[in-house]
Each structure stands twice: as structure tokens, then as C-alpha cells.
Design an enzyme around this catalytic site. Structure first.
Site, mmCIF file in Angstrom:
data_model
loop_
_atom_site.group_PDB
_atom_site.id
_atom_site.type_symbol
_atom_site.label_atom_id
_atom_site.label_comp_id
_atom_site.label_asym_id
_atom_site.label_seq_id
_atom_site.Cartn_x
_atom_site.Cartn_y
_atom_site.Cartn_z
ATOM 1 N N ALA A 2 20.382 -19.007 -28.487
ATOM 2 C CA ALA A 2 20.552 -20.383 -28.040
ATOM 3 C C ALA A 2 19.574 -20.778 -26.944
ATOM 4 O O ALA A 2 19.251 -21.955 -26.790
ATOM 5 C CB ALA A 2 21.984 -20.590 -27.558
ATOM 6 N N ARG B 2 12.596 -14.157 -29.755
ATOM 7 C CA ARG B 2 11.557 -13.144 -29.534
ATOM 8 C C ARG B 2 11.204 -12.485 -30.853
ATOM 9 O O ARG B 2 12.022 -12.410 -31.774
ATOM 10 C CB ARG B 2 11.987 -12.086 -28.514
ATOM 11 C CG ARG B 2 13.289 -11.376 -28.829
ATOM 12 C CD ARG B 2 14.465 -12.052 -28.170
ATOM 13 N NE ARG B 2 15.708 -11.345 -28.408
ATOM 14 C CZ ARG B 2 16.170 -10.407 -27.626
ATOM 15 N NH1 ARG B 2 15.464 -10.021 -26.588
ATOM 16 N NH2 ARG B 2 17.321 -9.830 -27.883
ATOM 17 N N ASP C 155 23.394 -13.572 -35.885
ATOM 18 C CA ASP C 155 22.970 -12.580 -34.892
ATOM 19 C C ASP C 155 24.054 -11.556 -34.569
ATOM 20 O O ASP C 155 23.757 -10.376 -34.361
ATOM 21 C CB ASP C 155 22.441 -13.255 -33.625
ATOM 22 C CG ASP C 155 23.370 -14.314 -33.047
ATOM 23 O OD1 ASP C 155 24.531 -14.423 -33.481
ATOM 24 O OD2 ASP C 155 22.911 -15.064 -32.156
ATOM 25 N N THR D 7 25.346 -14.751 -24.679
ATOM 26 C CA THR D 7 25.847 -16.086 -24.372
ATOM 27 C C THR D 7 27.300 -16.214 -24.833
ATOM 28 O O THR D 7 28.132 -16.806 -24.158
ATOM 29 C CB THR D 7 24.977 -17.154 -25.063
ATOM 30 O OG1 THR D 7 23.636 -17.028 -24.573
ATOM 31 C CG2 THR D 7 25.489 -18.548 -24.753
#
Length: 467
Positions: free
Chosen positions: A11, A15, A237, A259
Site C-alpha cells: 500500500a 520493490r 501478498d 500494514t
């Protein structure tokens, strides 16, 4: 040396991580990092998909610059969000983010059509106001012309894969988060779609992690100067992160910490009993048709917002140090309350909660940080108790992985609150799980068990005792 590229987009950032295998160990190298976030377009909070794809391409080009061209590539992102395409494959409307308030009241609208207990029985997915089904119902109610024109539904990583390959599929782990996939037959639930008046034809065939989508579009091969095979990882994810667990047994609870905090166990079958619904656990799809029976907890978003409210004056490690100095601060908030999803000011929301519940209001920065970390630990403790009640057993340990596992102080609080041994690591769990799916697809590892053994010996794991 053969290289494999995991593109892990969260969010707040993304990478590109190159993976290779040497002497049975997985080696990682970060080659590119970029920013992500939501911004307001009109009255909607949205993702900048075009910029995300530009960054994906820049990172791929960086691999060539350093002379390490990947054999395969896989993309994972967060769940629930999607795009709709018209007959020309152009986006209809914006890529609206799950934190947008367009789903306010939509859950209740769905329950008028399909009772809550039946929705859970069909899908096994926990009730969160931002689930895809409620986003789609909001569009149907407020922007029906968009759904009427829609020919294709793709979740965010599905769309990015489409831009790479021209292939349209819906990957299983992310599709399961929509609350539109039947938990038992693992396909789109046409009964739900029919009752909600959503065209089933916009949805694509569901494909499993490890599936090859083939090679890049010809124009991208020309742009990059090389070709590679696009592999589906667990594109959600958390689905990728769970692959990285170092506890491949029945006595461990997994906690993917970032997060969001996702806490639960890995199962071979969905658990859709009333007790699981009452505790709001979800049965999200995992690799090899495993089920991730877990609970979504607000996670480090809370301290991230606290830091932002303080104008990023403190690093996360400084906030941890200040919390340690205030370890006796007693107040606890329910981090899972909707009020903490996207408040105007997280610090003021925490203070208001404490005042409304007759607890001591945090004033100093260290008190606020301690309140957040202690609240997270107690939320994890409650989730552990729920799991043990549902499974009628005691679990021995918690494996915390992902970026949040680097917070030793929080790990200590979790061990103390739950009375469980805590194993922390690996840190780059999502990228590692993404790579593992690619490596299994290429027969570098024969199966998930062998991949997990390699992961366990490749990365340092910290241990925290309950006492």
C-alpha cells in the site's frame, strides 16, 4: 546463475527483488524500490495504476542494467481492489482504493438480498466493509453505467499481468478475497452474482499460483531488450507471505505483520461454521488449494498513521524506544474498530477512544506508541484465544513474518500477552513466497515442503520466550 524476479507491491511502496538459489539456499537482492499510495481524484481515493506499471518497467530495466536478467517474473499486491475494462480494454472509472468510503452501508444492502450467514457459508470470507463484493454493489448503485459497459473484471495484480502479457485471468488467492468465490468448489459463485445482479461474464477463469501466463508482449520485449516468462505467484501478498512460514506443522499460528496483520493457520479445508463467522475469521485461498484460516487485524497501519500525524519527526525505531520508556502505560484500544480504518487524525482518534472508554488518555508520544503496540498485542491475544476455541486445542508458538517482525519490542509484548513462543522471520516473507512459487513452477524446488525447508535454512529467525 539463473535469476527470478519478485515484484512485491504494498500500500505504501513496491520493490523488485531478484532471487537465486545457491547450495540449496535462497539469495535475495533488492534492485529497485518505488513509492505507492492513494490520492484523491474527484471525490474518490484511488491508486495510480499507470504509475505503478511505469515503475514495474523501470525495475525490470534495472535488472538488465546490472546484468542480471530474470528467467521468470511474478507480481503480488494487496487484495480486494480491482479495475473494470470496456470492450476496448480501456479502464472504466478509477482504480478506487479499499480505504475509500464508497462502501459505507453496502454490507447491509447485500444482507437484504443474501442473509449474512448464507454469505459466510457460501464464501467463508470474513465481513469487511471494503470487500470487493461491496465495492461492486456500490458501483451498481451509484455508477450503474460503469458496470453496464464493463466487459472484464481484473484485480490489481491481474491487470498488471494483463499489461505485461495480454492474458486475462483471475488468480485464485486474490480472487478468494472478493467474497464472490465459493469456498468449496473454488470458482466464481454464480448464485451470489445472479442475486446481486452482477454480470458473471466479466469474470475470468480462475488460475492457481505456479501457473505460467507465457511470455511478455512483443512491444515490451522490444522495449526491455529481453524476454521472460510471467508466472502467477500467490498474487495476494498475504498468500505469498504465508508460503514463507518456517513452522510447517500443526502446532503453530502464523502472523503476517505489515500494514495489516493477518493471523491464523493453514488448513486443507474451509471452516464456515457459525463460531468462525461470529469471530469474523476468513478462509482465504492459498497455494495448492490450501486455505488460510485467519483474522485481519488493522496492524502497523495505526503506528504508520501516528508517525504521519507527527510529521514523520520520529523514525519507527525511535517510536519503539519511546514506547519502551512508557511500558507501564495501561490504555488499550480496539485497533480493529472501523474508526481506525482511515481517520482524519489517528492520534486524536486514539485519544477519543480512551476518553470514551474511561481509560487514561495518552499525551506524550511514548504513551501513544505504547498504547498502539500494547493494543496490537492484546488483539493478537484475543485472536489466539478464538483460534484455540474453534480448534479445541492449544497452539505452541507464533511465527511472525514480514516487515513487522523486525519490531523486537512488539514481539516481546506478543510473547508476553499470548504466553506463546514467538519465532520472528523471515522479514521479506512476501517476496520470498512470491519467488518460491516461481521456483516450484520451474522445478528448482519439487514442492512447497522442499521450498519451505530451503527458506528455513536461508534466513535468520529470532526467538522470543513467553516468560
Amino acid at each position: 546463475m539463473e535469476y527470478y524476479l519478485a515484484i512485491d507491491i504494498g500500500a505504501s511502496s513496491g520493490r523488485h527483488i531478484l532471487g537465486s538459489v545457491e547450495n540449496g539456499k535462497l539469495k535475495l537482492e533488492e534492485v529497485y524500490r518505488f513509492q505507492n499510495g492513494i490520492s484523491k481524484i474527484g471525490n474518490e481515493y484511488c491508486w495510480n495504476i499507470q504509475q505503478l506499471f511505469r515503475d514495474i518497467k523501470l525495475g525490470i530495466k534495472k535488472c538488465k542494467d546490472i546484468g542480471k536478467i530474470p528467467k521468470t517474473i511474478g507480481i503480488d499486491t494487496w487484495a480486494v481492489d480491482f479495475v473494470l475494462l470496456d470492450g476496448n480494454d480501456d479502464m472504466l472509472g478509477n482504480a478506487v482504493a479499499y480505504r475509500d468510503d464508497r462502501t459505507e452501508g453496502m454490507m447491509e444492502e447485500v444482507f437484504k438480498i443474501i442473509p449474512k450467514d448464507m454469505m459466510y457459508l457460501y464464501t467463508g470470507i470474513q465481513f469487511q466493509r471494503f470487500n470487493t463484493v461491496y465495492q461492486l454493489l456500490s458501483i451498481k448503485k451509484n455508477n450503474p453505467e460503469i458496470l453496464n459497459k464493463a466487459k472484464t473484471f481484473l484485480m490489481i495484480p491481474d491487470y498488471l499481468n494483463f499489461l505485461l502479457t495480454g492474458k486475462k485471468v483471475n488468480e485464485y488467492t486474490n480472487a478468494s478475497s472478493t467474497q464472490l468465490v465459493n469456498s468449496f468448489d473454488r470458482t466464481w459463485d454464480t448464485k451470489i452474482l445472479k442475486e446481486l445482479g452482477i454480470n458473471k461474464d466479466i469474470f475470468q477463469e480462475i488460475k492457481l499460483p505456479k501457473t505460467s501466463l507465457g511470455n511478455l508482449r512483443k512491444e515490451l520485449v522490444k522495449e526491455f531488450g529481453f524476454d521472460m516468462e510471467v508466472i502467477l505467484p500467490a498474487t495476494h501478498d498475504t498468500g505469498s507471505a504465508f508460503i514463507s512460514s518456517v513452522c510447517n506443522d500443526n502446532d503453530s499460528i502464523y502472523l503476517s505483520s505489515g500494514t495489516w496483520s493477518l493471523m491464523g493457520v493453514e488448513n486443507r479445508f474451509p471452516i464456515c461454521v457459525p463460531q468462525a463467522m461470529e469471530y469474523n475469521f476468513t478462509n482465504e485461498g492459498g497455494i495448492d488449494y490450501r486455505y488460510r484460516f485467519l483474522k485481519n487485524i488493522m496492524g502497523l497501519w495505526v503506528i504508520q498513521e501516528v508517525r504521519r500525524n507527527l510529521n514523520d519527526k520520529y523514525s519507527f525505531s525511535e517510536l519503539v524506544d519511546l514506547a519502551r520508556e512508557n511500558i507501564d502505560f495501561p490504555s488499550i484500544v480496539d485497533v480493529n474498530a472501523d474508526r481506525f480504518l482511515k481517520p482524519e487524525n489517528m492520534i486524536e482518534e486514539i485519544k477519543d477512544y480512551c476518553r470514551e472508554t474511561n481509560q487514561k488518555m495518552p499525551q506524550e508520544v511514548g504513551e501513544i506508541a505504547m498504547c498502539v503496540f500494547n493494543s496490537l498485542a492484546h488483539c493478537y491475544k484475543k485472536a489466539v484465544a478464538n483460534l484455540e476455541e474453534i480448534f479445541e486445542k492449544k497452539f505452541k508458538r507464533i511465527n511472525i513474518f514480514g516487515g513487522g517482525c523486525q519490531n523486537d519490542f512488539l514481539n516481546e509484548l506478543v510473547a508476553k500477552a499470548t504466553g506463546k513462543e514467538v519465532l520472528a522471520g523471515p522479514v521479506e516473507a512476501t517476496a520470498i513466497g512470491n519467488l518460491a512459487a516461481q521456483l516450484i513452477s520451474q522445478n528448482v524446488f519439487k514442492d512447497l515442503g522442499q521450498a519451505r525447508q530451503a527458506i528455513k535454512k536461508s534466513f535468520d529467525i529470532k526467538q522470543f520466550k513467553a516468560n
